[in-house]
Design an enzyme around this catalytic site. Structure first.
Site, short mmCIF file in Angstrom:
data_model
loop_
_atom_site.label_atom_id
_atom_site.label_comp_id
_atom_site.label_asym_id
_atom_site.label_seq_id
_atom_site.Cartn_x
_atom_site.Cartn_y
_atom_site.Cartn_z
N SER A 40 0.79 -1.23 0.00
CA SER A 40 0.00 0.00 0.00
C SER A 40 0.83 1.28 0.00
CB SER A 40 -0.94 -0.01 1.20
OG SER A 40 -1.48 1.26 1.43
N TRP A 41 1.74 1.42 0.99
CA TRP A 41 2.44 2.71 0.99
C TRP A 41 3.52 2.76 -0.06
CZ3 TRP A 41 5.88 4.91 5.48
CH2 TRP A 41 6.75 3.96 6.00
N TYR A 87 5.69 -15.42 -1.97
CA TYR A 87 5.72 -14.52 -0.83
C TYR A 87 4.91 -15.15 0.29
CZ TYR A 87 5.62 -10.57 2.25
OH TYR A 87 5.77 -9.78 3.36
N ASP A 181 8.45 -2.67 10.31
CA ASP A 181 8.11 -3.97 10.87
C ASP A 181 8.76 -4.35 12.21
OD1 ASP A 181 7.29 -3.69 8.28
OD2 ASP A 181 7.82 -5.70 7.66
N ARG A 216 17.51 -9.34 8.27
CA ARG A 216 16.07 -9.58 8.32
C ARG A 216 15.63 -9.86 9.76
NH1 ARG A 216 12.79 -8.25 4.34
NH2 ARG A 216 11.35 -9.67 5.33
N GLU A 419 16.86 -1.30 -0.75
CA GLU A 419 15.76 -1.10 0.19
C GLU A 419 16.25 -0.25 1.38
OE1 GLU A 419 14.54 -4.84 1.75
OE2 GLU A 419 12.59 -4.11 2.47
N GLN A 434 14.58 -1.82 -5.38
CA GLN A 434 13.34 -1.56 -4.64
C GLN A 434 12.62 -0.40 -5.33
OE1 GLN A 434 12.64 -3.40 -1.85
NE2 GLN A 434 10.93 -2.26 -0.96
C1 GLC Z 1 8.84 -4.29 4.29
C2 GLC Z 1 8.78 -2.91 4.92
C3 GLC Z 1 7.46 -2.24 4.58
C4 GLC Z 1 7.29 -2.22 3.07
C5 GLC Z 1 7.42 -3.63 2.47
C6 GLC Z 1 7.47 -3.62 0.95
O1 GLC Z 1 7.88 -5.12 4.85
O2 GLC Z 1 8.97 -2.97 6.29
O3 GLC Z 1 7.42 -0.94 5.09
O4 GLC Z 1 6.05 -1.69 2.73
O5 GLC Z 1 8.62 -4.21 2.90
O6 GLC Z 1 8.47 -2.79 0.48
#
Ligand code: GLC
Length: 446
Positions: A40-41, A87, A181, A216, A419, A434
């Site tokens: 989403s973001w 995933y 996360d 991770r 990332e 990314q």
């Molecule tokens: C990881 C990040 C999260 C992001 C996702 C996809 O889970 O913590 O913020 O949206 O990756 O990039």
């Protein structure tokens, strides 16, 4: 400007090429291997990066995301690409369509949400469309007409379902909802999450893509993540049930500040585009309410904001980028704001003498929680540098915004579009290519 590696022109071309490579047609994956779906973001930041390349394609990105919106208004944190595996957790683990009344009939989604940065993307799309002819402007305006109601429903869901007591702060029920996360912000709340013996077995996919486990989250952390998912499933993702069913419930001060800011942005858009007056009024009320909610957590002297753990009934003190939430949404008294800016730029964050680039590490290098290579526990995340630079520009701090941009571009000049980066060496970490990293660079160079 870049001090090594690619020139700005080359960098922009590579960023655009990367986004095309990650494009599945109507959605851009967050990253090619580690994140082969839409987040989403990420999608909002991707739209920010696409807007200077093609307003039309940026609109498609947000349309895809909004087509997966839940009936209660929630924008889910993942929209799964059709027929793509690789995933975990995938749709089969969430089972939203089977369990949740509010889940959409169409695309497969996860059952949680992510930070509400989308209004920023809408604004960038409208801005860019103004540089074009009538037909592109019409695409952007038609999008706004078509999706205004959905954007209102999204913001209304956050303001109601996620702030049921009107504290002016958004509650998250999973660390993933913060977008950060495994930030040390959540350590204490997670410590109280005890996976039951009936946690269904699972196999992680992320550690098969990123071989170095120090980059991770750990397996213990992952068990807790999956246990919370179990609690949600049992509550059938019902907004009201979640308020009591979840063993993790924290008012996230960063998400709350982003929401206040997004409400400001959307209300401004609403005003400029003659949206219903009642909507514009509601948006500015939410902006005020959440700004006050953020400021209420801030330390009077330092201005640092804090999350509030609802289960432990206390404020959470950690030194992470989230403490700068008030710089995004404003509202601090002058002295406290000045102090908070000094901390942001000083030796505990961007001004730490050993940093490769003067960019905010996700966790302060002087904090006991700091881990230089581990995800949200220390590395620099380019997309956060972009968000701070964008917000600082909006607040009238042109010079500060320019510094973040310059440093962000120097970091990105290696062309990996990582990332996240190791703060002292500048080593690219996590996933390469990314999408949101490329998008940030494109906006900076635009
Ligand atoms: C990881 C990040 C999260 C992001 C996702 C996809 O889970 O913590 O913020 O949206 O990756 O990039």
């Amino acid at each position: 400007m870049p001090d090594r590696g690619f020139t700005p022109t080359q960098l922009a071309a590579r960023a655009a090429y990367l986004l095309r490579g990650n494009d599945l047609g109507t959605m851009t994956t967050a990253a090619p291997r580690l994140y082969p779906h839409m987040w989403s973001w990420d999608a909002a930041f991707v739209a920010v990066g696409l807007a200077p390349l093609s307003v039309e394609r940026a609109v498609v990105e947000l349309d895809t995301l909004l087509s997966a919106q839940w009936r209660n208004g929630m924008i889910p944190h993942i929209v799964y690409a059709n027929g793509v595996d690789g995933y975990f957790p995938g749709p089969g683990r969430w089972q939203c369509r089977e369990l949740a009344d509010a889940a959409p009939a169409g695309p497969d989604t996860s059952g949680i949400t992510q930070p509400p940065v989308h209004a920023i993307a809408v604004q960038r799309i409208l801005d860019h469309s103004r540089r074009h002819g009538r037909s592109t402007r019409a695409v952007a305006e038609e999008f706004l007409d078509r999706r205004w109601g959905d954007l209102m429903r999204w913001h209304r869901w956050l303001a109601h379902a996620r702030d049921p007591k009107f504290d002016g702060r958004i509650t998250i029920y999973h660390g993933w909802e913060s977008g950060m996360d495994n930030s040390p912000r959540w350590d204490r709340a997670y410590a109280r999450v005890t996976p039951g013996p009936d946690l269904p077995p699972y196999v992680r996919a992320d550690t098969q893509v990123i071989a170095d486990p120090s980059q991770r989250p750990t397996d213990v952390e992952y068990d807790r993540y999956l246990w919370l998912l179990e609690e949600m499933r049992r509550a059938r993702y019902d907004d009201y049930e979640l308020t009591t069913a979840m063993s993790f419930a924290v008012q996230d001060v960063f998400v709350s500040a982003v929401f206040a800011l997004a409400c400001d942005v959307l209300s401004q858009i609403g005003e400029e585009h003659a949206r219903p007056r009642a909507d514009v009024r509601e948006l500015s009320e939410w902006a005020d309410r959440f700004r006050s909610g953020v400021i209420a957590t801030a330390d009077a002297r330092s201005g640092a904001a804090r999350d509030f753990d609802l289960r432990a009934d206390r404020l959470v003190h950690t030194e992470t980028s989230a403490m700068f939430a008030p710089l995004l949404c404003g509202g601090l008294p002058r002295d406290a704001e000045r102090q908070l800016l000094r901390t942001f730029e000083g030796p505990r964050f961007c001004g730490h003498p050993d940093l490769r680039y003067a960019l905010p590490p996700s966790t302060s290098p002087v904090s006991g929680d700091f881990r230089a290579r581990e995800y949200w526990r220390g590395p620099v995340w380019p997309v956060l540098s972009w968000l701070f630079s964008w917000a600082f520009a909006r607040r009238g701090w042109a010079e500060r915004a320019a510094t973040l941009r310059t440093e962000g571009l120097r970091q990105a000049a290696d062309g990996t579009f990582a990332e996240y980066y190791e703060p002292f060496t500048g080593e690219p970490l996590g996933s390469m290519q990314q999408s949101w990293t490329a998008a940030s660079v494109l906006d900076w160079l635009g």
